[in-house]
Scaffold this motif. Structure first.
Motif, PDB file in Angstrom:
ATOM      1  N   GLY A  30       0.763  -0.824  -0.100  1.00 32.96           N
ATOM      2  CA  GLY A  30       0.135  -0.158   0.005  1.00 32.96           C
ATOM      3  C   GLY A  30       0.924   1.493   0.001  1.00 32.96           C
ATOM      4  N   GLU A  31       2.418   1.069   0.356  1.00 33.20           N
ATOM      5  CA  GLU A  31       2.914   2.766   0.682  1.00 33.20           C
ATOM      6  C   GLU A  31       3.622   2.663  -0.788  1.00 33.20           C
ATOM      7  OE1 GLU A  31       5.560   4.280   4.218  1.00 33.20           O
ATOM      8  OE2 GLU A  31       6.278   2.117   3.184  1.00 33.20           O
ATOM      9  N   LEU A  34       0.424   4.141  -2.771  1.00 36.73           N
ATOM     10  CA  LEU A  34       0.546   5.748  -2.079  1.00 36.73           C
ATOM     11  C   LEU A  34       1.397   6.602  -2.998  1.00 36.73           C
ATOM     12  CD1 LEU A  34      -1.805   7.316  -1.158  1.00 36.73           C
ATOM     13  CD2 LEU A  34      -0.416   6.861   1.085  1.00 36.73           C
ATOM     14  N   THR A  47      -6.782  -3.282  -6.610  1.00 37.21           N
ATOM     15  CA  THR A  47      -6.254  -4.133  -5.073  1.00 37.21           C
ATOM     16  C   THR A  47      -6.923  -5.424  -4.496  1.00 37.21           C
ATOM     17  OG1 THR A  47      -5.111  -2.893  -3.036  1.00 37.21           O
ATOM     18  CG2 THR A  47      -7.594  -2.044  -3.960  1.00 37.21           C
ATOM     19  N   ILE A  54       0.000  -0.322   4.007  1.00 38.44           N
ATOM     20  CA  ILE A  54      -1.367   0.158   4.174  1.00 38.44           C
ATOM     21  C   ILE A  54      -1.962  -0.941   3.766  1.00 38.44           C
ATOM     22  CG2 ILE A  54      -2.337   2.254   3.659  1.00 38.44           C
ATOM     23  CD1 ILE A  54       0.423   3.645   3.341  1.00 38.44           C
ATOM     24  N   GLU A  58      -8.131   1.246   3.731  1.00 35.14           N
ATOM     25  CA  GLU A  58      -7.400   2.498   4.342  1.00 35.14           C
ATOM     26  C   GLU A  58      -6.979   3.028   2.892  1.00 35.14           C
ATOM     27  OE1 GLU A  58      -3.752   4.350   7.002  1.00 35.14           O
ATOM     28  OE2 GLU A  58      -4.623   2.607   7.114  1.00 35.14           O
ATOM     29  N   LEU A  59      -5.747   2.376   2.337  1.00 36.04           N
ATOM     30  CA  LEU A  59      -5.050   2.771   0.488  1.00 36.04           C
ATOM     31  C   LEU A  59      -6.415   3.207   0.050  1.00 36.04           C
ATOM     32  CD1 LEU A  59      -3.015   3.106  -1.462  1.00 36.04           C
ATOM     33  CD2 LEU A  59      -3.537   0.349  -2.422  1.00 36.04           C
ATOM     34  N   ARG A  62      -7.124   6.985   1.086  1.00 35.19           N
ATOM     35  CA  ARG A  62      -6.428   7.853   1.130  1.00 35.19           C
ATOM     36  C   ARG A  62      -5.635   8.280  -0.362  1.00 35.19           C
ATOM     37  NH1 ARG A  62      -1.702   5.918   5.464  1.00 35.19           N
ATOM     38  NH2 ARG A  62      -0.218   7.795   4.449  1.00 35.19           N
ATOM     39  N   VAL A  63      -6.174   6.949  -1.099  1.00 38.63           N
ATOM     40  CA  VAL A  63      -5.841   7.314  -2.768  1.00 38.63           C
ATOM     41  C   VAL A  63      -7.194   8.310  -3.111  1.00 38.63           C
ATOM     42  CG1 VAL A  63      -6.031   6.322  -4.777  1.00 38.63           C
ATOM     43  CG2 VAL A  63      -4.658   5.102  -3.375  1.00 38.63           C
TER      44      VAL A  63
END
Length: 318
Positions: A30-31, A34, A47, A54, A58-59, A62-63
């Motif tokens: 995930g990091e 991002l 995904t 991540i 949560e990804l 945040r995206v």
């Protein structure tokens, strides 16, 4: 962009997309995903739910927060994924779930659907006709996350304020054959929407146009803060609009069916998917409540709606 810690899965997906002339990049966690999203816009995101650093949910959140344009999110689901997990994903911003075992067969079609949805979102805002909020899953302008996310928020608001919430499932079956003219099928769908628009309160009530199945055209009608009398009036108004077109021998006959479910404040709030499913079952005649039962449930749910409404506005779809 493809995000999965399994290198073989990433390679398989990249190969399938390359063969279809679709450019793609891959990330192992995930990091990394991002970071890539901060540098450029990826219209479609594929995904896994469980990825390192991540988490997939949560990804997605945040995206969406940093994306410069709409993003269509496909999340891979494993066997045994629960309804609650699906709903959490929709509320976080997932547009579609793709079973992991169906990757080879469905990936390209689903990615192309995502591209088409992005084009529609860029050219049209949330549809509003005469002030009526319409979430349109049938055209692809919106996806399940728009419907589930909004209904989830309505359920939470109704539970907190202990106000009524009713979901009506309305379906019209046109005599036109599945392969009939587009104009005839469009007329049936438009007739149902027109009947609903004339019966509900714009600005508070809202509608989801569900994907058409053969010659069936379906709407989910959500009525927050409406007592039993108003729900019955809405239902009767829709029925009255179709009375002339029903019955044997009617030219271009349209058969209407309606079912409804009321949110009960008994401490066990249903999920949005459960509420939609129950309204559809009742439309089909399975476990439908009587008018007296609806009145009883709603009378228990209402607690000074007028005061509860003060200072609060209807939830808006972002």
């Amino acid at each position: 962009m493809i995000i999965d810690e399994d290198a073989s899965m990433r390679e398989t997906a990249l190969s399938l997309l390359k063969a279809a002339n679709i450019e793609a990049v891959a990330a192992a966690d995930g990091e990394e995903a991002l970071a890539l999203s901060m540098r450029q816009w990826f219209p479609v995101l594929l995904t896994n739910r469980h990825i390192p650093v991540i988490d997939g949910i949560e990804l997605v959140q945040r995206v969406r927060a940093i994306a410069i344009a709409p993003v269509y999110v496909i999340m891979l689901s494993a066997d045994g994924t629960t309804t609650h997990e699906h709903e959490a994903g929709y509320c976080a911003g997932v547009d579609h779930y793709l079973p992991r075992h169906s990757l080879d067969a469905e990936l390209i079609a689903r990615v192309n659907t995502g591209f088409a949805a992005i084009r529609r979102r860029q050219s049209t805002a949330t549809a509003r006709g005469n002030g009526l909020m319409i979430i349109d899953l049938n055209s692809g302008a919106h996806t399940a996350r728009h419907l589930i996310g909004r209904l989830h928020a309505e359920i939470a608001l109704a539970a907190r304020r202990r106000t009524p919430l009713t979901v009506i499932s309305a379906c019209i079956e046109s005599d036109a054959s599945p392969g009939g003219t587009l104009s005839g099928q469009t007329a049936a769908s438009a007739a149902l929407l027109t009947a609903v628009r004339g019966s509900i309160r714009a600005g508070l009530h809202w509608v989801a146009r569900l994907p058409a199945v053969l010659n069936l055209y379906r709407l989910a009608i959500v009525l927050p803060e409406s007592d039993a009398a108003e729900v019955m009036a809405v239902t009767q108004g829709i029925r009255n609009a179709f009375a002339p077109s029903q019955g044997a021998g009617a030219s271009g006959a349209m058969q209407l069916s309606i079912g409804s479910v009321v949110l009960a404040h008994d401490g066990n709030a249903p999920t949005a998917l459960e509420l939609l499913g129950e309204s559809e079952r009742r439309r089909r005649g399975v476990g439908e409540r009587t008018a007296d039962e609806i009145q009883h449930v709603q009378s228990e749910a209402v607690r000074d709606t007028t005061e509860a409404q003060a200072g609060e506005t209807a939830i808006r779809l972002e």
